[in-house]
Design a protein around this motif. Structure first.
Motif, PDB file in Angstrom:
ATOM      1  N   LYS A  78      34.595  28.532  35.778  1.00 12.85           N
ATOM      2  CA  LYS A  78      34.601  28.218  34.264  1.00 12.85           C
ATOM      3  C   LYS A  78      36.030  28.434  33.762  1.00 12.85           C
ATOM      4  CE  LYS A  78      29.931  29.927  33.166  1.00 12.85           C
ATOM      5  NZ  LYS A  78      29.022  31.253  32.752  1.00 12.85           N
ATOM      6  N   HIS A  79      36.909  29.195  34.167  1.00 14.17           N
ATOM      7  CA  HIS A  79      38.231  28.914  34.016  1.00 14.17           C
ATOM      8  C   HIS A  79      39.173  28.501  34.999  1.00 14.17           C
ATOM      9  CE1 HIS A  79      38.296  33.042  36.166  1.00 14.17           C
ATOM     10  NE2 HIS A  79      39.421  32.574  36.511  1.00 14.17           N
ATOM     11  N   GLY A  80      38.621  27.779  35.856  1.00 12.82           N
ATOM     12  CA  GLY A  80      39.363  27.128  36.563  1.00 12.82           C
ATOM     13  C   GLY A  80      39.696  27.750  38.243  1.00 12.82           C
ATOM     14  N   GLY A  81      39.001  29.096  38.427  1.00 12.72           N
ATOM     15  CA  GLY A  81      39.126  29.589  39.619  1.00 12.72           C
ATOM     16  C   GLY A  81      38.542  28.881  40.706  1.00 12.72           C
ATOM     17  N   LYS A  82      39.006  29.319  41.925  1.00 12.76           N
ATOM     18  CA  LYS A  82      38.578  28.527  43.021  1.00 12.76           C
ATOM     19  C   LYS A  82      38.022  29.442  44.112  1.00 12.76           C
ATOM     20  CE  LYS A  82      40.490  24.180  42.796  1.00 12.76           C
ATOM     21  NZ  LYS A  82      40.587  24.046  41.559  1.00 12.76           N
ATOM     22  N   ILE A  83      37.059  28.917  44.904  1.00 18.69           N
ATOM     23  CA  ILE A  83      36.298  29.824  45.776  1.00 18.69           C
ATOM     24  C   ILE A  83      36.593  29.232  47.296  1.00 18.69           C
ATOM     25  CG2 ILE A  83      34.215  30.511  47.069  1.00 18.69           C
ATOM     26  CD1 ILE A  83      33.109  31.003  44.248  1.00 18.69           C
ATOM     27  N   ALA A  84      37.276  30.090  48.162  1.00 11.85           N
ATOM     28  CA  ALA A  84      37.579  29.585  49.664  1.00 11.85           C
ATOM     29  C   ALA A  84      36.808  30.552  50.531  1.00 11.85           C
ATOM     30  CB  ALA A  84      39.059  29.823  49.904  1.00 11.85           C
ATOM     31  N   VAL A  85      36.325  29.841  51.638  1.00 12.23           N
ATOM     32  CA  VAL A  85      35.230  30.367  52.552  1.00 12.23           C
ATOM     33  C   VAL A  85      35.921  30.363  53.998  1.00 12.23           C
ATOM     34  CG1 VAL A  85      32.997  30.537  53.619  1.00 12.23           C
ATOM     35  CG2 VAL A  85      33.352  30.650  51.276  1.00 12.23           C
ATOM     36  N   ASN A 139      37.154  46.499  43.177  1.00 14.73           N
ATOM     37  CA  ASN A 139      36.811  45.855  41.769  1.00 14.73           C
ATOM     38  C   ASN A 139      35.267  45.790  41.649  1.00 14.73           C
ATOM     39  OD1 ASN A 139      39.744  45.320  42.531  1.00 14.73           O
ATOM     40  ND2 ASN A 139      39.680  43.998  40.657  1.00 14.73           N
ATOM     41  N   SER A 140      35.031  44.909  40.591  1.00 14.44           N
ATOM     42  CA  SER A 140      33.532  44.684  40.221  1.00 14.44           C
ATOM     43  C   SER A 140      33.444  43.380  40.186  1.00 14.44           C
ATOM     44  CB  SER A 140      33.397  45.585  38.490  1.00 14.44           C
ATOM     45  OG  SER A 140      34.025  46.698  38.676  1.00 14.44           O
ATOM     46  N   TYR A 141      31.813  43.296  40.006  1.00 11.56           N
ATOM     47  CA  TYR A 141      31.476  41.746  39.979  1.00 11.56           C
ATOM     48  C   TYR A 141      31.938  41.150  38.825  1.00 11.56           C
ATOM     49  CZ  TYR A 141      27.788  44.020  43.021  1.00 11.56           C
ATOM     50  OH  TYR A 141      27.241  44.711  43.904  1.00 11.56           O
ATOM     51  N   GLU A 142      32.088  41.832  37.646  1.00 14.32           N
ATOM     52  CA  GLU A 142      32.638  41.452  36.459  1.00 14.32           C
ATOM     53  C   GLU A 142      34.055  40.960  36.333  1.00 14.32           C
ATOM     54  OE1 GLU A 142      32.259  44.118  33.314  1.00 14.32           O
ATOM     55  OE2 GLU A 142      33.701  43.160  31.937  1.00 14.32           O
ATOM     56  N   ASP A 143      34.987  41.602  37.625  1.00 14.66           N
ATOM     57  CA  ASP A 143      36.207  41.327  37.595  1.00 14.66           C
ATOM     58  C   ASP A 143      36.371  40.159  38.373  1.00 14.66           C
ATOM     59  OD1 ASP A 143      37.108  43.552  36.424  1.00 14.66           O
ATOM     60  OD2 ASP A 143      37.031  44.685  38.337  1.00 14.66           O
ATOM     61  N   LEU A 144      35.306  39.994  39.226  1.00 10.66           N
ATOM     62  CA  LEU A 144      35.496  38.733  40.450  1.00 10.66           C
ATOM     63  C   LEU A 144      35.107  37.336  39.570  1.00 10.66           C
ATOM     64  CD1 LEU A 144      35.508  41.260  42.321  1.00 10.66           C
ATOM     65  CD2 LEU A 144      34.750  39.313  43.900  1.00 10.66           C
ATOM     66  N   GLU A 145      34.687  37.436  38.549  1.00  6.59           N
ATOM     67  CA  GLU A 145      34.405  36.260  37.644  1.00  6.59           C
ATOM     68  C   GLU A 145      35.612  35.918  37.069  1.00  6.59           C
ATOM     69  OE1 GLU A 145      31.302  37.837  34.745  1.00  6.59           O
ATOM     70  OE2 GLU A 145      29.763  36.784  36.087  1.00  6.59           O
ATOM     71  N   GLN A 146      36.555  36.592  36.781  1.00  7.27           N
ATOM     72  CA  GLN A 146      37.768  36.538  36.288  1.00  7.27           C
ATOM     73  C   GLN A 146      38.918  36.239  37.248  1.00  7.27           C
ATOM     74  OE1 GLN A 146      39.094  39.585  33.371  1.00  7.27           O
ATOM     75  NE2 GLN A 146      36.994  40.307  33.459  1.00  7.27           N
ATOM     76  N   ALA A 147      38.604  36.125  38.564  1.00  8.09           N
ATOM     77  CA  ALA A 147      39.509  35.814  39.822  1.00  8.09           C
ATOM     78  C   ALA A 147      40.145  34.106  39.523  1.00  8.09           C
ATOM     79  CB  ALA A 147      39.184  36.090  41.108  1.00  8.09           C
ATOM     80  N   ALA A 160      24.973  38.534  43.038  1.00 10.99           N
ATOM     81  CA  ALA A 160      26.493  38.611  43.151  1.00 10.99           C
ATOM     82  C   ALA A 160      27.227  37.420  43.327  1.00 10.99           C
ATOM     83  CB  ALA A 160      26.917  39.675  44.251  1.00 10.99           C
ATOM     84  N   PHE A 161      26.744  36.504  44.203  1.00  9.91           N
ATOM     85  CA  PHE A 161      27.580  35.394  44.363  1.00  9.91           C
ATOM     86  C   PHE A 161      27.522  34.239  43.297  1.00  9.91           C
ATOM     87  CE2 PHE A 161      27.512  30.645  46.391  1.00  9.91           C
ATOM     88  CZ  PHE A 161      28.818  30.848  46.626  1.00  9.91           C
ATOM     89  N   GLU A 162      26.293  34.354  42.660  1.00  9.12           N
ATOM     90  CA  GLU A 162      26.221  33.661  41.422  1.00  9.12           C
ATOM     91  C   GLU A 162      27.292  33.919  40.464  1.00  9.12           C
ATOM     92  OE1 GLU A 162      22.637  32.604  39.281  1.00  9.12           O
ATOM     93  OE2 GLU A 162      21.320  32.737  40.991  1.00  9.12           O
ATOM     94  N   ARG A 163      27.537  35.266  40.184  1.00  7.07           N
ATOM     95  CA  ARG A 163      28.568  35.546  39.326  1.00  7.07           C
ATOM     96  C   ARG A 163      30.108  35.217  39.918  1.00  7.07           C
ATOM     97  NH1 ARG A 163      27.693  41.301  36.468  1.00  7.07           N
ATOM     98  NH2 ARG A 163      29.422  40.230  35.378  1.00  7.07           N
ATOM     99  N   PHE A 164      30.113  35.240  41.209  1.00  7.94           N
ATOM    100  CA  PHE A 164      31.385  34.913  41.711  1.00  7.94           C
ATOM    101  C   PHE A 164      31.799  33.567  41.154  1.00  7.94           C
ATOM    102  CE2 PHE A 164      30.910  37.679  45.699  1.00  7.94           C
ATOM    103  CZ  PHE A 164      31.015  38.760  45.035  1.00  7.94           C
ATOM    104  N   LEU A 165      30.598  32.359  41.294  1.00 12.31           N
ATOM    105  CA  LEU A 165      30.762  31.139  40.920  1.00 12.31           C
ATOM    106  C   LEU A 165      31.196  31.012  39.448  1.00 12.31           C
ATOM    107  CD1 LEU A 165      27.420  29.511  42.529  1.00 12.31           C
ATOM    108  CD2 LEU A 165      29.881  29.389  43.372  1.00 12.31           C
ATOM    109  N   ASN A 166      31.034  31.927  38.582  1.00 13.88           N
ATOM    110  CA  ASN A 166      31.485  31.771  37.148  1.00 13.88           C
ATOM    111  C   ASN A 166      32.839  31.828  37.012  1.00 13.88           C
ATOM    112  OD1 ASN A 166      28.931  31.909  36.241  1.00 13.88           O
ATOM    113  ND2 ASN A 166      28.875  34.251  35.983  1.00 13.88           N
ATOM    114  N   GLY A 193      44.569  46.485  41.288  1.00 10.21           N
ATOM    115  CA  GLY A 193      44.565  47.176  40.018  1.00 10.21           C
ATOM    116  C   GLY A 193      44.440  46.342  38.892  1.00 10.21           C
ATOM    117  N   ARG A 194      44.137  44.992  39.140  1.00  8.35           N
ATOM    118  CA  ARG A 194      43.932  44.012  37.778  1.00  8.35           C
ATOM    119  C   ARG A 194      42.718  43.579  37.907  1.00  8.35           C
ATOM    120  NH1 ARG A 194      47.242  39.993  38.920  1.00  8.35           N
ATOM    121  NH2 ARG A 194      47.940  40.884  40.792  1.00  8.35           N
ATOM    122  N   PRO A 195      42.040  43.109  36.881  1.00 10.33           N
ATOM    123  CA  PRO A 195      40.743  42.091  37.057  1.00 10.33           C
ATOM    124  C   PRO A 195      40.896  41.107  37.990  1.00 10.33           C
ATOM    125  CG  PRO A 195      41.363  42.692  34.706  1.00 10.33           C
ATOM    126  CD  PRO A 195      42.497  43.118  35.518  1.00 10.33           C
ATOM    127  N   GLY A 196      39.962  40.829  38.819  1.00  8.56           N
ATOM    128  CA  GLY A 196      39.996  39.614  39.782  1.00  8.56           C
ATOM    129  C   GLY A 196      41.043  39.642  40.928  1.00  8.56           C
TER     130      GLY A 196
END
Ligand code: SF4
Length: 675
Positions: free
Chosen positions: A186-193, A152-160, A177-183, A316-319
């Motif tokens: 904005k729609h309620g996505g979560k980051i797990a590490v 995928n792309s950085y843009e997609d990961l913003e939609q995950a 890239a990480f700053e973009r992931f944090l985006n 095959g889908r965004p995010g």
């Protein structure tokens, strides 16, 4: 005047503008509206002008005279190299020579490096430094999908809805890239590490799970078992788009969730939570890094991660997808160009048909057919199998494992050429040193983590007599009676288009604005943002499930009771040859340090800030101790950018048997106080 280019450090590929005054780069600015970096840069990119203008830049070819170097002309340098390499070939055969290509060079330069190895020298002994970071991804994902790139792309990961970051610390390694992931929040996505260390990325995550060193595959098996138990697998996707599922299911039988919890050090509830969060998310993406790959079983772990994504239909889908973030700017391109000992450009395997095709394309007679040696195999083959090395843009004396042994072996070569922008530690051992142009002094293309092919543009002249790498290779080929008839890198690129199918519809003109993401071919003339939406590339409709295997790390030797993990820091890059020459970066992080837990520090009576010796069976390093909760009991960590406290001195040269990556992320050590 401003010239658009691309940051040469990590694999994010941020857009920059080089501000030119009096024929010098005086400032580096973020490029506004750049599709990758959106007008941002990290501290390394923003201080690039200081590295470009460093007074330490190599300016003339140098020849060894005893313990010293003296300047020689280009003609004399190239004539000596041609004579010595030809001498070794005549006496010991073509395979007595090895070529180290560079993830720091352009696609055109890497393409010519492998062509030089195959056509001029007649060997497949060519490799690049992807071997040291993402070789398990290259081999592992190739088996699953037929391609090893970020899906995928950085843009997609913003939609995950969920980004699972496994063994990677993008907050310091790929910060923009990480700053973009944090985006995604904005729609309620979560980051797990999931990581062994409580990294800067972990600090910013919604969920952090600390795992015991090198137990990732066991945790992934536990997550998959949980997903199946909770009936969260995507049965339709598995049936329609995958194969090998039954055998894969069988491989899970040996994993008991309680055992997984004990092995990994992760509580059962946490395994349950992270597995369910990932599987229940509509769009869930996996991001992986060297915490996963730099192990003797790195390839199997990458494949287990692919299994996790496949079982949930996250493709095959965004995010979604599986997204290896590259540490160097042109890891992807150097591999695409065929700087690997087992494939020609475009990952063409060594079949008679492919060899014939390249013989015809290159008008070459008898190209080498047998698999060559990987980077570490070449080092280990000195002096029995390898007698001459041509090293382009790499510093094996700092970045390879067991560097004491690497030094001894390099000293045993009959002939060593190093081509670089600084007189690195490896260059100091060379017979001939060739001064290369840096990224701001050349035109060409590089391919970032998200498969985006971008143009770097020549903004200034190289210092002194330094020359672009592609030109040096062309002139050396000429000295060895091969005419590489290119007048520009654009002409080299036109040949690349014929050899690498995914680049076949790319042109410099098309790249001029924002680059293009491969595949860029007849079907996708303007590139493609998301892979595997309809099929799995060369594998057709079906991706392959691989059985999950977990090999427990070797029991710790009592004499070396701690596990050392190497890592990056924000301010420095790789062996530090550029960033450590930038005053501001060096001032911010002047010194190496070893992180140790409070418990271990107390046990060893080590005070915060005290200098200690870190000792492994392969070497020792004196370093300042830092008591920190970044590491847990039994684990210590060190950054790998400092020559004076070189962590890689301690690392064993044990390799993953297939991908041949060294085990940088698991090294047994002991700590001693300095008396
Ligand atoms: Fe350069 Fe990477 Fe920083 Fe971007 S994130 S400025 S590419 S080092």
């Amino acid at each position: 005047m401003k010239i658009s280019s691309v940051c040469p450090y990590c694999g994010v590929g941020c857009g920059i503008e080089l501000v030119i005054e009096d024929k010098k780069v005086v400032e580096v600015l973020p490029k506004k509206d750049h599709p990758v970096s959106l007008g941002k840069l990290c501290v390394k990119g923003a201080t690039l002008d200081k590295a470009i203008n460093s007074p330490d830049r190599l300016t003339h070819p140098l020849a060894r005279k005893g313990e010293r170097f003296e300047r020689i002309s280009w003609d004399a340098a190239l004539a000596t190299i041609a004579k010595r390499l030809n001498g070794i070939r005549q006496t010991y055969g073509n395979n007595a020579i090895g070529i180290f290509a560079s993830t720091k060079c352009t696609n055109e330069e890497n393409y010519l490096a492998q062509k030089f190895a195959r056509v001029v020298i007649g060997t497949n002994n060519v490799d690049n430094s992807t071997r040291l970071c993402h070789a398990p991804t290259v081999y592992g994902l190739y088996g699953v999908f037929g391609s090893s790139a970020m899906t995928n792309s950085y843009e997609d990961l913003e939609q995950a809805d969920c980004i699972l970051i496994f063994g990677n610390n993008p907050a310091v390694s790929q910060p923009v890239a990480f700053e973009r992931f944090l985006n995604c929040r904005k729609h309620g996505g979560k980051i797990a590490v999931i990581d062994v260390r409580k990294t800067k990325t972990a600090e910013k995550a919604d969920l952090f799970i600390r795992i015991n060193p090198n137990t990732d595959a066991a945790l992934i098996a536990g997550m998959i078992k949980t997903i199946i138990r909770e009936k969260l697998e995507d049965k339709k996707f598995i049936k329609k788009r995958t194969k090998g599922y039954d055998e894969f299911l069988k491989s899970l039988e040996k994993f008991d969730l309680r055992d997984v919890s004990r092995i990994t050090g992760v509580k059962l509830e946490s395994i349950q939570r992270i597995a369910v969060d990932y599987a229940k998310s509509d769009k869930a993406a996996i991001v992986l890094g060297m915490g996963i790959t730099q192990h003797v079983n790195g390839m199997e772990t990458v494949q287990a991660l692919a299994d996790l994504a496949l079982i949930t239909g996250n493709f095959g889908r965004p995010g979604t997808g599986i997204n290896p973030l590259r540490g160097c700017n042109n890891v992807q391109g150097a591999c695409d160009m065929g700087c690997l000992p087992n494939v020609y450009p475009g990952y063409a395997s060594l079949t008679a048909e492919n060899i014939k095709r390249f013989e015809s394309l290159w008008r070459a007679k008898r190209l080498p057919v047998s698999k060559g040696l990987s980077l570490m195999e070449m080092i280990e083959g000195i002096p029995e199998r390898i007698l001459g090395l041509y090293v382009i843009g790499q510093n094996p004396l700092l970045s390879f494992p067991d560097t004491n042994r690497v030094r001894k072996n390099l000293e045993n070569l009959q002939f060593l050429v190093v081509q670089d922008i600084f007189l690195t530690e490896a260059a100091q051992l060379a017979d001939i040193v060739l001064p290369a142009a840096c990224f701001a002094e050349k035109t060409g293309t590089i391919t970032n983590s998200e498969r985006r092919i971008q143009l770097v543009r020549k903004a200034v002249e190289p210092p002194g007599q330094a020359m672009e790498d592609w030109m040096i290779i062309k002139l050396l080929a000429k000295k060895m009676d091969h005419n590489f008839r290119y007048n520009s890198t654009e002409e080299v690129f036109d040949e690349i288009r014929k050899c690498v199918p995914t680049y076949s519809y790319v042109s410099y003109k098309k790249l001029s604005k924002a680059g293009l993401q491969w595949p860029c071919d007849k079907k996708h003339p303007m590139g493609k943002r998301i892979l595997y939406d309809k099929d799995f590339g060369p594998k057709g409709n079906r991706a392959v499930f691989y059985p999950v295997s977990y090999i427990a790390p070797e029991a710790l030797d009592h004499a070396y009771p701690l596990v050392l993990i190497t890592h990056r820091i924000l301010e420095h890059y790789n062996a530090g040859s550029m960033t450590r020459r930038v005053k501001a970066l060096n001032k911010a992080k002047p010194q190496a340090f070893m992180s140790i837990s409070k418990v271990d520090a107390k046990k060893l009576k080590i005070k915060d800030g005290e200098r200690v010796k870190v000792i492994s069976p392969f070497g020792e390093v004196k370093i300042k101790a830092r008591i920190s909760d970044r590491v847990s009991k039994g684990v210590v960590s060190m950054p790998n950018h400092y020559a004076e406290a070189n962590a890689n001195k301690l690392i064993p040269s044990i390799l993953d048997p297939i991908s041949k990556i060294p085990a940088y992320k698991y090294c047994n050590v002991k700590i001693e106080k300095i008396r």
